[in-house]
Design an enzyme around this catalytic site. Structure first.
Site, PDB file in Angstrom:
ATOM      1  N   CYS A   1       0.045   2.334   8.995  1.00 27.99           N
ATOM      2  CA  CYS A   1       0.766   1.892   8.314  1.00 27.99           C
ATOM      3  C   CYS A   1       0.583   0.673   8.505  1.00 27.99           C
ATOM      4  O   CYS A   1       0.045  -0.595   8.818  1.00 27.99           O
ATOM      5  CB  CYS A   1       2.309   1.583   9.045  1.00 27.99           C
ATOM      6  SG  CYS A   1       3.592   2.258   7.958  1.00 27.99           S
TER       7      CYS A   1
ATOM      8  N   CYS B   1       7.412  -6.724   6.917  1.00 26.61           N
ATOM      9  CA  CYS B   1       8.053  -6.002   8.038  1.00 26.61           C
ATOM     10  C   CYS B   1       8.713  -6.886   8.739  1.00 26.61           C
ATOM     11  O   CYS B   1       8.221  -7.694   9.593  1.00 26.61           O
ATOM     12  CB  CYS B   1       7.857  -5.189   8.343  1.00 26.61           C
ATOM     13  SG  CYS B   1       9.850  -3.738   9.653  1.00 26.61           S
TER      14      CYS B   1
ATOM     15  N   GLU C   1       0.829  -1.100   0.124  1.00 28.78           N
ATOM     16  CA  GLU C   1       0.249   0.131  -0.120  1.00 28.78           C
ATOM     17  C   GLU C   1       0.847   1.341   0.395  1.00 28.78           C
ATOM     18  O   GLU C   1       2.005   1.304   0.334  1.00 28.78           O
ATOM     19  CB  GLU C   1      -1.379   0.111   1.401  1.00 28.78           C
ATOM     20  CG  GLU C   1      -0.096   0.086   2.759  1.00 28.78           C
ATOM     21  CD  GLU C   1      -1.468  -0.308   3.786  1.00 28.78           C
ATOM     22  OE1 GLU C   1      -1.894  -0.968   3.617  1.00 28.78           O
ATOM     23  OE2 GLU C   1      -1.200   0.827   4.535  1.00 28.78           O
TER      24      GLU C   1
ATOM     25  N   CYS D   1       8.056  -3.616  15.425  1.00 30.74           N
ATOM     26  CA  CYS D   1       7.452  -2.758  16.479  1.00 30.74           C
ATOM     27  C   CYS D   1       5.989  -3.109  16.930  1.00 30.74           C
ATOM     28  O   CYS D   1       5.412  -3.313  16.117  1.00 30.74           O
ATOM     29  CB  CYS D   1       8.004  -1.045  15.774  1.00 30.74           C
ATOM     30  SG  CYS D   1       9.049  -1.089  15.159  1.00 30.74           S
TER      31      CYS D   1
ATOM     32  N   CYS E   1       3.283   8.040   0.242  1.00 29.38           N
ATOM     33  CA  CYS E   1       4.550   7.306   1.660  1.00 29.38           C
ATOM     34  C   CYS E   1       4.212   6.434   0.334  1.00 29.38           C
ATOM     35  O   CYS E   1       3.579   5.349   0.638  1.00 29.38           O
ATOM     36  CB  CYS E   1       3.515   7.505   2.629  1.00 29.38           C
ATOM     37  SG  CYS E   1       4.184   6.604   3.504  1.00 29.38           S
TER      38      CYS E   1
ATOM     39  N   CYS F   1       2.738  -0.970  15.418  1.00 32.51           N
ATOM     40  CA  CYS F   1       2.422  -0.824  13.911  1.00 32.51           C
ATOM     41  C   CYS F   1       2.080  -2.112  13.434  1.00 32.51           C
ATOM     42  O   CYS F   1       2.097  -3.727  13.964  1.00 32.51           O
ATOM     43  CB  CYS F   1       4.228  -0.884  13.405  1.00 32.51           C
ATOM     44  SG  CYS F   1       4.481  -1.144  11.341  1.00 32.51           S
TER      45      CYS F   1
HETATM   46  N1  SAH Z   1      11.007   0.570   8.955  1.00 34.34           N
HETATM   47  C1  SAH Z   1      10.362   1.952   8.833  1.00 34.34           C
HETATM   48  C2  SAH Z   1       9.595   2.611   8.737  1.00 34.34           C
HETATM   49  C3  SAH Z   1       8.105   2.906   8.283  1.00 34.34           C
HETATM   50  S1  SAH Z   1       7.018   2.679   9.686  1.00 34.34           S
HETATM   51  C4  SAH Z   1      10.762   2.789  10.642  1.00 34.34           C
HETATM   52  O1  SAH Z   1      10.756   2.443  11.315  1.00 34.34           O
HETATM   53  O2  SAH Z   1      11.204   4.409  10.672  1.00 34.34           O
HETATM   54  C5  SAH Z   1       6.897   5.073   9.553  1.00 34.34           C
HETATM   55  C6  SAH Z   1       6.658   5.372  10.656  1.00 34.34           C
HETATM   56  O3  SAH Z   1       5.968   5.132  11.295  1.00 34.34           O
HETATM   57  C7  SAH Z   1       7.368   4.963  11.585  1.00 34.34           C
HETATM   58  O4  SAH Z   1       7.392   5.612  12.795  1.00 34.34           O
HETATM   59  C8  SAH Z   1       6.971   4.188  12.426  1.00 34.34           C
HETATM   60  O5  SAH Z   1       7.444   3.503  13.927  1.00 34.34           O
HETATM   61  C9  SAH Z   1       5.348   4.678  12.608  1.00 34.34           C
HETATM   62  N2  SAH Z   1       4.275   4.001  13.167  1.00 34.34           N
HETATM   63  C10 SAH Z   1       3.830   3.033  12.280  1.00 34.34           C
HETATM   64  N3  SAH Z   1       2.566   1.811  13.401  1.00 34.34           N
HETATM   65  C11 SAH Z   1       1.959   3.184  13.915  1.00 34.34           C
HETATM   66  C12 SAH Z   1       1.117   3.629  14.720  1.00 34.34           C
HETATM   67  N4  SAH Z   1       0.501   2.612  14.344  1.00 34.34           N
HETATM   68  N5  SAH Z   1       0.469   5.121  15.121  1.00 34.34           N
HETATM   69  C13 SAH Z   1       1.675   5.620  15.091  1.00 34.34           C
HETATM   70  N6  SAH Z   1       3.090   5.845  14.170  1.00 34.34           N
HETATM   71  C14 SAH Z   1       2.984   4.398  13.504  1.00 34.34           C
END
Ligand code: SAH
Length: 372
Positions: A349, A128, A108, A132, A121, A135
């Site tokens: 995301c 992934c 996406e 995290c 974006c 996420c």
């Molecule tokens: N892997 C990379 C890029 C993808 S995530 C990274 O970690 O930076 C892009 C951003 O969105 C990151 O800062 C991630 O921590 C954040 N993110 C992911 N899921 C989220 C959510 N549910 N709420 C807020 N930020 C989120």
């Protein structure tokens, strides 16, 4: 050795051996096509069809002979993602696109309209493996890397679909871009190439959860892109509660890598800090973050966490977010609260892709409406 162009390529069974032509640089394409007995100007024409005029296949390259187009079709794989869903936010005009890759995987992208131009974006991987806690993209692990052409084509397909130029690209969708380093670098060079869309490197942001050795490597590439670090906590202990990668690299190591990036490239670092209610949003957290940010030339972006149903994390109260920001400002930290875009359309995301994958599981063998 396996060529990076074949690694994780979106090739179907029948063209397993075909080279991914849209991931080649102009110089590589010239060499390739001279191997097929073609003059150098053919490569330039072909490259512009792919990266400037954004055609969807060799058939559309009308100033090239039919023979040549056929030869290309037999020799190369042509990446053209298929849009399977488009959601438009009624709140702010944000659009989410779901694409199908040649092997059936889905990724996406998000298209956002700002006063200063359109921003996309993009995803860098299918799934992934960073894990995290908040996420959605990582819940099923990593499926595979995206190729450079698959990253590019998210932007190309959206440009065609909307009829509007994209001026900013952020690699902040599904995936960890520095975990797909070679394809990412190729993607950045193709995207900013003057013979293609020629998007300024200053308008490209790569966001990482903090893979320290790759941050050092990136600093040596001679690029002008912005590096965003997903920090999310200002102490190692708290960061480990949110992000497994924090067990591997300490905040001290991350800060050293950020400082090196700034000194080598002159580019200001961005810190991403997702505010999670009761976890990282206290006044003490704001003070600890100020101490870190104060040591670097950086900008801090606060993102109210977008809760996902699979996890218990909640968003901070609105007042808490404001007082967190005020604390940083008082400490002279350059900070903004990122506007939440597209909350009504599977904003976080990886949520749109997951919804489709789950719909697939539920229909179990029955083709869904997007796969006719
Ligand atoms: N892997 C990379 C890029 C993808 S995530 C990274 O970690 O930076 C892009 C951003 O969105 C990151 O800062 C991630 O921590 C954040 N993110 C992911 N899921 C989220 C959510 N549910 N709420 C807020 N930020 C989120």
């Amino acid at each position: 050795m396996k060529s990076p162009l074949f690694d994780g390529c979106n090739v179907g069974e029948e063209n397993m051996e075909k080279k991914d032509i849209k991931s080649l640089t102009l110089a590589e394409l010239q060499e390739e096509l001279s191997g097929l007995g073609e003059k150098p100007f053919r490569a330039k024409q072909c490259y512009e069809w792919m990266h400037k005029k954004l055609v969807r296949g060799f058939d559309e390259m009308t100033n090239l002979s039919k023979d040549f187009r056929e030869k290309c079709g037999n020799t190369y794989q042509y990446t053209a993602l298929r849009i399977v869903d488009r959601q438009q936010s009624k709140l702010d005009g944000t659009n989410k696109f779901l694409f199908e890759l040649a092997d059936g995987n889905m990724v996406e992208s998000v298209w956002m309209r700002y006063k200063h131009g359109n921003s996309v974006c993009i995803s860098s991987q299918v799934g992934c493996r960073m894990g995290c806690g908040f996420c959605a993209s990582t819940l099923d692990g990593l499926e595979r890397n995206l190729t450079a052409s698959e990253m590019l084509d998210q932007i190309y397909a959206i440009t065609l679909e909307t009829g509007e130029r994209v001026s900013n690209v952020v690699v902040m969708g599904t995936g960890e871009p520095l975990d797909n380093y070679d394809h990412l670098l190729r993607f950045i060079r193709l995207l900013s190439d003057e013979n293609g869309l020629h998007i300024s490197q200053r308008n490209i942001t790569v966001s990482t959860c903090g893979i320290v050795p790759k941050m050092y490597e990136l600093a040596e590439e001679g690029l002008q892109i912005t590096l965003a670090l997903s920090l999310h906590a200002a102490t190692d202990e708290k960061r480990r509660q949110l992000m497994p990668i924090a067990n591997r690299y300490s905040i001290e190591e991350l800060m050293a890598a950020c400082s090196n990036y700034f000194h080598k490239t002159g580019r200001r670092i961005t810190f991403e800090y997702s505010l999670v209610g009761g976890i990282n949003d206290s006044d003490e957290d704001a003070e600890a973050l100020s101490r870190l940010a104060g040591t670097l030339c950086c900008h801090t972006n606060l993102i109210p966490v977008n809760p996902i149903k699979e996890r218990k994390f909640v968003q901070s109260e609105a007042l808490r977010i404001v007082s967190f920001k005020n604390k940083l400002e008082k400490n002279k930290i350059n900070v903004t609260i990122r506007r939440e875009m597209g909350r009504d359309i599977d904003g976080a995301c990886g949520q749109l892709r997951r919804r489709h994958m789950n719909a697939h599981k539920e229909t179990d063998g029955v083709k869904d409406v997007f796969h006719n």
